[in-house]
Design a protein around this motif. Structure first.
Motif, short mmCIF file in Angstrom:
data_model
loop_
_atom_site.label_atom_id
_atom_site.label_comp_id
_atom_site.label_asym_id
_atom_site.label_seq_id
_atom_site.Cartn_x
_atom_site.Cartn_y
_atom_site.Cartn_z
N GLU A 1 0.83 -1.21 0.00
CA GLU A 1 0.00 0.00 0.00
C GLU A 1 0.87 1.26 0.00
O GLU A 1 0.58 2.21 -0.73
CB GLU A 1 -0.94 -0.01 1.20
N PHE A 2 1.91 1.26 0.81
CA PHE A 2 2.80 2.41 0.85
C PHE A 2 3.51 2.58 -0.48
O PHE A 2 3.61 3.70 -1.02
CB PHE A 2 3.82 2.26 1.97
N ASP A 3 4.04 1.49 -1.03
CA ASP A 3 4.76 1.57 -2.31
C ASP A 3 3.85 2.06 -3.42
O ASP A 3 4.25 2.88 -4.26
CB ASP A 3 5.34 0.19 -2.67
N SER A 4 2.63 1.56 -3.45
CA SER A 4 1.68 1.98 -4.49
C SER A 4 1.39 3.46 -4.41
O SER A 4 1.34 4.17 -5.43
CB SER A 4 0.39 1.17 -4.36
N ALA A 5 1.23 3.97 -3.19
CA ALA A 5 0.93 5.39 -3.00
C ALA A 5 2.11 6.28 -3.36
O ALA A 5 1.92 7.47 -3.64
CB ALA A 5 0.51 5.64 -1.55
N HIS A 6 3.31 5.71 -3.37
CA HIS A 6 4.52 6.49 -3.66
C HIS A 6 5.14 6.13 -5.00
O HIS A 6 6.32 6.42 -5.24
CB HIS A 6 5.54 6.32 -2.53
N GLY A 7 4.37 5.51 -5.87
CA GLY A 7 4.84 5.25 -7.23
C GLY A 7 5.85 4.14 -7.38
O GLY A 7 6.51 4.04 -8.41
N GLN A 8 5.99 3.31 -6.35
CA GLN A 8 6.91 2.17 -6.42
C GLN A 8 6.14 0.96 -6.94
O GLN A 8 5.37 0.34 -6.20
CB GLN A 8 7.51 1.87 -5.04
N ARG A 9 6.37 0.60 -8.18
CA ARG A 9 5.60 -0.48 -8.80
C ARG A 9 6.34 -1.81 -8.64
O ARG A 9 6.87 -2.38 -9.60
CB ARG A 9 5.33 -0.15 -10.26
#
Length: 345
Positions: A231-239
């Motif tokens: 969830e954190f990665d998705s919100a920060h553009g980490q795919r």
């Protein structure tokens, strides 16, 4: 309260603790630790065991084939652990620089960050990194000069993947390839590459197969971690791969990776490429089954009482499993090195 009582008492520098715990000091906090111990925590030394195990696996495969260079083993062992520590510190440096390791990030919650939370001062970090890089370069140059041309390939591929993972403008972990890279690095590159320089420049299909179970185990650790941070990665553009696949599919992939570790060992035994002693990995199967069971369900909203390492949930269960799998695999390979002729074919 007196002034002296208000100052944290500095602990003795227990250098072994960062290798045997999970991720974070549990008593007294970072400020009570000496610079060496703080550096070891910041380098995430508890995970460095996977590189040490990869070097030992490569050595045992070379011993089994009765072509083993002990000097090369020592250098490979040191080199792989050093490269892993550099990778961890580099990951944190670029994660902080790009704004991913923020106060609300999972990274700052489960262990010491060398920059963001003042885990290390700049001098200690740069000194430690300088020493690690000097050691790594010296070992790479040694093998470049003394081993065959494939040594350059293995070294070059490792350096390239290290750069692409978190230092490149477009990183592997930001396009769903970081997890695949971890399989390649801790499987074929470390194990088969280590075997190559320890065994008089040999390449072996059986060694590549023998590297697959361990590579899958390390990949399972990283996939688990990226599920925990999805969830954190998705919100920060980490795919990352779990971001691209979705949580349920990523958990299914991780279960397949854990089961695949045992399947590949069985295939290796049936082909006669591994001795039946490799079945010693079955001692790790209960932890493997627990990992598969945990990954079959969504993670809890809150950590259980006394849980260390939150918000890492799937990552921790995979790490605990892989650590035991690695040692039992090493035990089986060691017996196979003593009795190399005992094979099904």
């Amino acid at each position: 309260m007196s002034d002296s009582a208000a100052v944290p008492t500095k602990q003795r520098d227990p250098w072994t603790r960062p290798f045997t715990g999970f991720y974070r000091p549990t008593e007294g906090g970072v400020s009570t630790l000496g610079p060496v111990t703080r550096f070891l925590y910041a380098a995430r030394s508890v995970i460095l065991v996977i590189s040490a195990q990869a070097a030992i696996i490569a050595a045992l495969l070379a011993i089994t084939d009765r072509s083993f260079d002990p000097v090369a083993f020592v250098l490979v062992f040191i080199g792989l652990v050093v490269a892993h520590a550099i990778s961890n510190l580099s990951n944190d440096y670029f994660g902080h620089r790009r704004g991913h390791d923020t106060e609300d990030s999972p990274r700052l919650r489960y262990t010491v960050h060398p920059i963001a939370n003042g885990g290390l001062d700049a001098r200690t970090l740069l000194t430690g990194l300088g020493i690690l890089c000097a050691v790594g370069v010296a070992i790479a140059v040694y093998f470049a000069l003394t081993a065959g041309p494939w040594a350059l390939f293995f070294i070059g591929a490792g350096v390239v993947l290290l750069f692409l993972y978190d230092a490149a403008p477009i990183t592997l972990k930001s396009i769903g390839l970081g997890e695949i890279a971890s399989f390649l690095v801790w499987g074929p590159l470390m194990v088969a590459g280590g075997y190559y320089v320890m065994s008089d420049d040999r390449l072996s299909g059986s060694v590549f197969l023998a590297s697959v179970p361990y590579g899958l185990g390390v990949m399972s650790i990283l996939v688990g971690k990226h599920i925990d941070q999805r969830e954190f990665d998705s919100a920060h553009g980490q795919r990352t791969l779990p971001v691209l696949l979705g949580e349920a599919t990523a958990r299914q992939l991780d279960r397949i990776a854990v089961v695949g570790m045992y399947v590949v060992v069985a295939v290796g035994i049936l082909l006669g490429w591994l001795t039946p002693f490799a079945l010693l990995v079955l001692l790790a199967a209960p932890r493997g089954l627990r990992a598969v069971s945990v990954m079959a369900r969504p993670s809890p909203a809150q950590p259980p009482a006394g849980y260390v390492g939150w918000p890492l949930w799937y990552h921790r269960v995979c790490l605990v499993h892989n650590r035991l799998f690695g040692w039992t695999y090493i035990g089986g390979l060691a017996l196979g090195a003593i009795f190399p002729g005992l094979r099904l074919r």
